[in-house]
Design a protein around this motif. Structure first.
Motif, PDB file in Angstrom:
ATOM      1  N   THR A   1     -90.475 -53.833  73.546  1.00 54.42           N
ATOM      2  CA  THR A   1     -91.316 -53.163  72.553  1.00 54.42           C
ATOM      3  C   THR A   1     -91.450 -54.074  71.330  1.00 54.42           C
ATOM      4  O   THR A   1     -90.483 -54.712  70.924  1.00 54.42           O
TER       5      THR A   1
ATOM      6  N   ALA B   1     -95.411 -45.418  75.028  1.00 59.52           N
ATOM      7  CA  ALA B   1     -94.170 -45.875  75.670  1.00 59.52           C
ATOM      8  C   ALA B   1     -93.575 -44.794  76.574  1.00 59.52           C
ATOM      9  O   ALA B   1     -93.201 -45.083  77.717  1.00 59.52           O
TER      10      ALA B   1
ATOM     11  N   TRP C   1     -97.645 -49.715  73.063  1.00 62.49           N
ATOM     12  CA  TRP C   1     -96.347 -49.135  72.692  1.00 62.49           C
ATOM     13  C   TRP C   1     -96.458 -47.672  72.264  1.00 62.49           C
ATOM     14  O   TRP C   1     -95.504 -46.911  72.339  1.00 62.49           O
TER      15      TRP C   1
END
Ligand code: TYD
Ligand code: ZN
Length: 405
Positions: free
Chosen positions: A397, A378, A375
């Motif tokens: 997420t 991202a 993440w």
């Protein structure tokens, strides 16, 4: 009773237990799946004296960093970040031909390669044999040893003292911080600078990024315990900036000789006190949110599977294994993990045994949902996988709360 890694007091209080957990970077070969896997407690403590958040169960570094799959250069945001770090440090501390820059925990040499155009001598120190060999093959001179006082003396004697010592994403891995700082001190010229980059406790707490807790990370630094530690060695922070990498980090420049406290340090110490970092309440609240996020994530994945959706994990970072093991997410909930790191592909994630496959498989396969285990990248991953989303694929997420993007 265990002693605090920084202040040596017996004033530790446990606030989170993630349970017996296997080693986050110990990806398994198929033939290892039947063998028993070592696991260790993953309990997190707060020190009431100096404020250091830490693990007390120490897995020997020789076990953790022998054969190491992580390569800095695989993630393009890290290449960009470290190129900028090299440029900043070179300019700020006048690194040029005639300087020596030593990088501790230099991995594949990505950071040192950024210094090339400024002309200093560089030297990497990297304990993982497979990774050090890669750096040397790429022309980044790297000593394959653990860093310590004897090696520091040898480096100072044979190559001259260093103007700059770098320690990015390695300070939190160090059990004996005093020995580490003594060794750095031996190697640095009197006006030399140690540049540390380390995940910042405040960011971890703010976003409940509990997956960054694993056995390699022994300390979760705020600035307060750092100041106490450095001052014992006559060292002082001369610069401090917050960085976005790894879910939020701090970059700290430490001068060997004592420096007057800079306003930025005073300011961040104030912020930390105002944020409540000195008392248990903030850590208890964090632990409560950890349980909540874990439950929400499992509920989400189960409900998607129940609706016949195909779900996979994007990235096989070390931190992903804390998340998967804590939530007990195995191949029944994530078919596979995609990762661009060659040494992880064809292996199975520690503990939960989810297979790791090359990222090309993801593009060919187009599963319905991909949990962003990486993440922290991202932005990069969403950009790279734009075609997947255009065709209806969705990312999930985990932080700050599990959500479909
Ligand atoms: P990272 O978050 O850097 O570290 P850690 O292991 O300390 O948690 O790891 C990210 C992982 O994600 C790493 O194995 C490389 C992988 N990755 C990809 O597969 N594709 C990508 O586009 C990026 C950015 C990372
Ligand atoms: Zn302490």
């Amino acid at each position: 009773m265990a002693r605090c890694r920084v202040c040596q007091q017996e004033t530790l209080e446990k606030f989170l237990s993630l349970g017996p957990t296997p080693l986050a970077n110990r990806f398994l070969k198929r033939e290892q799946l039947e063998e028993s896997e070592p696991s260790f407690p993953l309990d997190v403590y707060f020190c009431h004296t100096c404020g250091l958040v830490q693990l007390v169960d120490v897995v020997p570094a020789e076990v953790l960093f022998h054969d190491y799959p992580y390569l800095t250069g695989v993630s393009s945001p890290m290449r960009t970040h470290f190129a900028a770090l090299a440029e900043d440090v070179a300019q700020e501390y006048h690194v040029g031909p005639g300087s020596l820059v030593v990088d501790i925990g230099s991995n594949d040499g990505t950071l040192l390669s950024g210094f090339r155009r400024f002309g200093p001598k560089t030297l990497g120190v990297e304990p993982a044999a497979n990774v050090a060999a890669m750096a040397n093959a790429a022309g980044i001179q790297t000593i394959n040893q653990f860093f310590g006082p004897a090696l520091a003396e040898e480096i100072a004697r044979t190559r001259g003292p260093a103007q700059v010592v770098l320690a990015t994403n390695v300070f939190a891995h160090v059990h004996d911080l005093d020995r580490f700082l003594q060794a750095v001190s031996v190697m640095l010229v009197a006006e030399g600078v140690l540049v540390i980059e380390v995940p910042y406790l405040v960011d971890m707490l703010n976003n409940t990024e509990f997956d960054t807790i694993y056995h390699e990370h022994l300390s979760y630094f705020a600035v307060r315990p750092m100041v106490a530690l450095f001052s014992r060695f006559g060292m002082g922070i001369i610069d401090l900036t917050r960085q976005r990498v790894h879910g939020g980090s701090i970059r700290v420049a430490v001068q060997k000789s004592r420096a007057p406290q800079t306003p930025v340090v005073a300011q961040i110490l104030n912020e930390e006190a105002e944020r409540g970092l000195d008392s248990m309440r903030i850590y208890r609240d964090f632990a409560e949110r950890v349980r909540m996020i874990g439950q929400e994530l499992v509920d989400l994945l189960r409900s998607l599977r129940a609706r016949g959706m195909r779900t996979v994990g994007y990235g096989a970072p070390a931190k992903g294994n804390t998340l998967l093991n804590f939530c007990k997410v195995g191949p029944d909930l994530l078919e596979y993990l995609v990762d661009a790191t060659p040494a992880k592909q064809g292996r199975f994630s520690p503990g939960m045994h989810v297979p790791v496959v090359p990222d090309t498989r993801f593009q060919a396969d187009r599963p319905d949902y991909a949990l962003l285990l990486a993440w922290n990248y991202a932005d990069e991953i969403l950009r790279k996988e734009a075609a997947y989303r255009e065709r209806g694929g969705k990312f999930i997420t985990p932080f700050p709360r599990p959500a479909i993007l």
